[in-house]
Design an enzyme around this catalytic site. Sequence first.
Site, short mmCIF file in Angstrom:
data_model
loop_
_atom_site.label_atom_id
_atom_site.label_comp_id
_atom_site.label_asym_id
_atom_site.label_seq_id
_atom_site.Cartn_x
_atom_site.Cartn_y
_atom_site.Cartn_z
N HIS A 1 0.82 -1.23 0.00
CA HIS A 1 0.00 0.00 0.00
C HIS A 1 0.85 1.28 0.00
CE1 HIS A 1 0.30 -0.10 4.54
NE2 HIS A 1 0.36 1.20 4.35
N ASP B 1 -0.58 -7.54 1.23
CA ASP B 1 0.02 -6.22 1.38
C ASP B 1 1.53 -6.33 1.58
OD1 ASP B 1 0.33 -3.51 1.65
OD2 ASP B 1 -0.47 -3.39 3.68
N SER C 1 3.98 2.01 8.44
CA SER C 1 3.61 1.08 7.37
C SER C 1 4.81 0.56 6.63
CB SER C 1 2.68 1.79 6.38
OG SER C 1 1.42 2.02 6.92
N GLY C 2 4.78 -0.75 6.35
CA GLY C 2 5.86 -1.38 5.62
C GLY C 2 7.04 -1.81 6.46
#
Length: 269
Positions: free
Chosen positions: A76, A125, A218-219
């Site tokens: 994402h 994801d 995120s990530g």
Amino acid sequence: MLKAIVLLSCVAAALADCGKPAVDPVNTFIVGGDAAMPGSWPWQVGIRKNYLVGQGGYHMCGATLIDNQWIVSAAHCFYRWKRLSDYTITLGSHDRDEVDSTQVNAKLGGIFVHEDYNSMTLDNDIAMLKLETPIDFNDAISEACVATSDYPADTMCVVTGWGDQEAAIDNAELQQVYVPIIDTKVCNRPSWYNGEITDNMFCAGYSSGGMDSCQGDSGGPFVCKNSAGAWELTGVVSWGYGCADPLNPGVYTRVTQYNDWISGIKRNN
């Protein structure tokens, strides 16, 4: 035959070194976490989005270094923006807003978003990033191991990142928080995530909230320590409702579901 034995020994030694930082993490219990010791999570990668005009950029997402040229992050973060020149990769960094003495900035040579990523459900994801040139490892920069088997519920693991801490003033230093893995059946209860957690995800945190990853993480890496004392990339920070809210723990991409995909991307690119 002797050359083969020597080569295999060197490979085994290299693999044995993954997931073992030169600086031991401080074992303290990112929302609800603490600043990490510099150099204690040397596989932590920062992804900065470059400004359209002028010099510099801003912190966008995290990621995990898994060898000297490959990084794992979240789909994402990239599925809409794949122009390589838009990003600067930071390695060996500790302070998000400064250029540390140990920091190395790198360019991307490739972005590979999982072909089955679903932007509505956030299933699959995961993304792989290839550095333009291989990076040299040192005490501040090294790779995490990649988990090949799942850890059971209640295993205490660590999330690191430079994301929102939901405080009046965010600390720009790399943050860490220890959280337990939650059984998926619990996380899928109607009062929790009501069946939204797929086999490609898992939850970690506390039913009461208070400790969690958040926007900007995120990530980034969710790592668990194996029986040999090495940290393994077990999850990728993916999503959640709010940050550190009760019954809404952090949701992570289950890395073990993607071992073959990761190997294939590396082999074919």
